[in-house]
Design a protein around this motif. Structure first.
Motif, PDB file in Angstrom:
ATOM      1  N   PRO A  82       0.838  -1.203   0.000  1.00 25.32           N
ATOM      2  CA  PRO A  82       0.000   0.000   0.000  1.00 25.32           C
ATOM      3  C   PRO A  82       0.875   1.256   0.000  1.00 25.32           C
ATOM      4  O   PRO A  82       1.903   1.310   0.662  1.00 25.32           O
ATOM      5  CB  PRO A  82      -0.803  -0.113   1.294  1.00 25.32           C
ATOM      6  N   ILE A  83       0.427   2.239  -0.754  1.00 23.73           N
ATOM      7  CA  ILE A  83       1.084   3.537  -0.797  1.00 23.73           C
ATOM      8  C   ILE A  83       0.393   4.464   0.213  1.00 23.73           C
ATOM      9  O   ILE A  83       1.028   5.279   0.858  1.00 23.73           O
ATOM     10  CB  ILE A  83       0.994   4.144  -2.223  1.00 23.73           C
ATOM     11  N   PHE A  84      -0.925   4.295   0.331  1.00 33.06           N
ATOM     12  CA  PHE A  84      -1.747   5.127   1.208  1.00 33.06           C
ATOM     13  C   PHE A  84      -2.875   4.250   1.732  1.00 33.06           C
ATOM     14  O   PHE A  84      -3.438   3.453   0.992  1.00 33.06           O
ATOM     15  CB  PHE A  84      -2.313   6.302   0.394  1.00 33.06           C
ATOM     16  N   ILE A 113      -6.481  16.111   2.496  1.00 32.37           N
ATOM     17  CA  ILE A 113      -5.892  14.777   2.389  1.00 32.37           C
ATOM     18  C   ILE A 113      -5.197  14.582   1.046  1.00 32.37           C
ATOM     19  O   ILE A 113      -4.313  13.735   0.907  1.00 32.37           O
ATOM     20  CB  ILE A 113      -6.953  13.678   2.633  1.00 32.37           C
ATOM     21  N   LEU A 114      -5.563  15.387   0.053  1.00 29.80           N
ATOM     22  CA  LEU A 114      -4.948  15.262  -1.268  1.00 29.80           C
ATOM     23  C   LEU A 114      -3.444  15.525  -1.209  1.00 29.80           C
ATOM     24  O   LEU A 114      -2.670  14.881  -1.928  1.00 29.80           O
ATOM     25  CB  LEU A 114      -5.624  16.210  -2.261  1.00 29.80           C
ATOM     26  N   ASN A 119       2.025  13.343  -1.306  1.00 31.53           N
ATOM     27  CA  ASN A 119       3.305  13.109  -0.624  1.00 31.53           C
ATOM     28  C   ASN A 119       3.660  11.634  -0.602  1.00 31.53           C
ATOM     29  O   ASN A 119       4.827  11.260  -0.795  1.00 31.53           O
ATOM     30  CB  ASN A 119       3.269  13.661   0.801  1.00 31.53           C
ATOM     31  N   ARG A 120       2.684  10.771  -0.373  1.00 25.75           N
ATOM     32  CA  ARG A 120       2.936   9.324  -0.346  1.00 25.75           C
ATOM     33  C   ARG A 120       3.322   8.808  -1.726  1.00 25.75           C
ATOM     34  O   ARG A 120       4.200   7.967  -1.857  1.00 25.75           O
ATOM     35  CB  ARG A 120       1.705   8.571   0.168  1.00 25.75           C
ATOM     36  N   GLN A 122       4.752  10.613  -4.081  1.00 24.47           N
ATOM     37  CA  GLN A 122       6.088  11.129  -4.345  1.00 24.47           C
ATOM     38  C   GLN A 122       7.144  10.318  -3.604  1.00 24.47           C
ATOM     39  O   GLN A 122       8.201  10.009  -4.144  1.00 24.47           O
ATOM     40  CB  GLN A 122       6.196  12.602  -3.944  1.00 24.47           C
ATOM     41  N   LEU A 123       6.857   9.941  -2.361  1.00 25.75           N
ATOM     42  CA  LEU A 123       7.790   9.126  -1.582  1.00 25.75           C
ATOM     43  C   LEU A 123       8.049   7.793  -2.285  1.00 25.75           C
ATOM     44  O   LEU A 123       9.187   7.347  -2.391  1.00 25.75           O
ATOM     45  CB  LEU A 123       7.233   8.895  -0.174  1.00 25.75           C
ATOM     46  N   TYR A 124       6.988   7.168  -2.799  1.00 28.02           N
ATOM     47  CA  TYR A 124       7.156   5.914  -3.536  1.00 28.02           C
ATOM     48  C   TYR A 124       8.005   6.134  -4.782  1.00 28.02           C
ATOM     49  O   TYR A 124       8.957   5.386  -5.043  1.00 28.02           O
ATOM     50  CB  TYR A 124       5.815   5.301  -3.914  1.00 28.02           C
ATOM     51  N   ILE A 125       7.686   7.149  -5.561  1.00 27.10           N
ATOM     52  CA  ILE A 125       8.420   7.412  -6.800  1.00 27.10           C
ATOM     53  C   ILE A 125       9.889   7.684  -6.511  1.00 27.10           C
ATOM     54  O   ILE A 125      10.776   7.176  -7.188  1.00 27.10           O
ATOM     55  CB  ILE A 125       7.768   8.567  -7.582  1.00 27.10           C
ATOM     56  N   ASP A 126      10.161   8.468  -5.463  1.00 25.64           N
ATOM     57  CA  ASP A 126      11.544   8.741  -5.081  1.00 25.64           C
ATOM     58  C   ASP A 126      12.274   7.465  -4.659  1.00 25.64           C
ATOM     59  O   ASP A 126      13.456   7.316  -4.914  1.00 25.64           O
ATOM     60  CB  ASP A 126      11.599   9.762  -3.935  1.00 25.64           C
ATOM     61  N   SER A 127      11.547   6.538  -4.039  1.00 21.56           N
ATOM     62  CA  SER A 127      12.182   5.306  -3.550  1.00 21.56           C
ATOM     63  C   SER A 127      12.554   4.348  -4.676  1.00 21.56           C
ATOM     64  O   SER A 127      13.420   3.504  -4.493  1.00 21.56           O
ATOM     65  CB  SER A 127      11.282   4.601  -2.539  1.00 21.56           C
TER      66      SER A 127
END
Length: 129
Positions: A82-84, A113-114, A119-120, A122-127
């Motif tokens: 899950p991302i979110f 919440i958007l 942010n979540r 973006q965090l996944y994409i950065d990872s």
């Protein structure tokens, strides 16, 4: 926290439908034909959306949970990460409220919440970059 009771189930379903409609308006389905345009809606509700060049899948359960997870090739695994995630839980007063995985109350559906969803993602994409 108080336990969810049988008489809470209709509220969980209605709230899940409300959240589904709100999210679908913000994160359109990229698949054609577009499902979920007519009643009755069957749970779990799933649709794919594109954000920041990546494919993700929203999954809404009738028990009051919302999950954004991988939806491209990585999403074909049995249980993609899950991302979110949010779920409905009963608070101390016995009122159902949306909470994050740690049990913190979250205003949802709410435009604020958007930013958290973005942010979540973006965090996944950065990872993976």
């Amino acid at each position: 926290m108080n336990a969810i009771e049988l008489n809470d189930l209709p509220y969980l379903r209605e709230e899940s439908l409300r959240v589904f409609r709100w999210l679908l308006a913000k994160y359109p389905n990229i698949e054609i034909p577009k499902p979920h345009t007519q009643e009755p809606i069957e749970f779990p509700i799933r649709w794919k959306t594109e954000q920041m060049g990546q494919i993700f899948e929203w999954v809404i359960s009738d028990m009051g949970s919302v999950t954004l997870r991988l939806g491209g090739l990585e999403g074909n695994r049995r249980n993609p990460a899950p991302i979110f995630y949010l779920s409905l839980r009963k608070g101390e007063e016995g009122k159902l409220q949306w909470t994050d995985p740690e049990g913190n109350p979250i205003p949802f559906p709410d435009p604020s919440i958007l930013v958290e969803i973005q942010n979540r993602v973006q965090l996944y994409i950065d990872s993976v970059s």
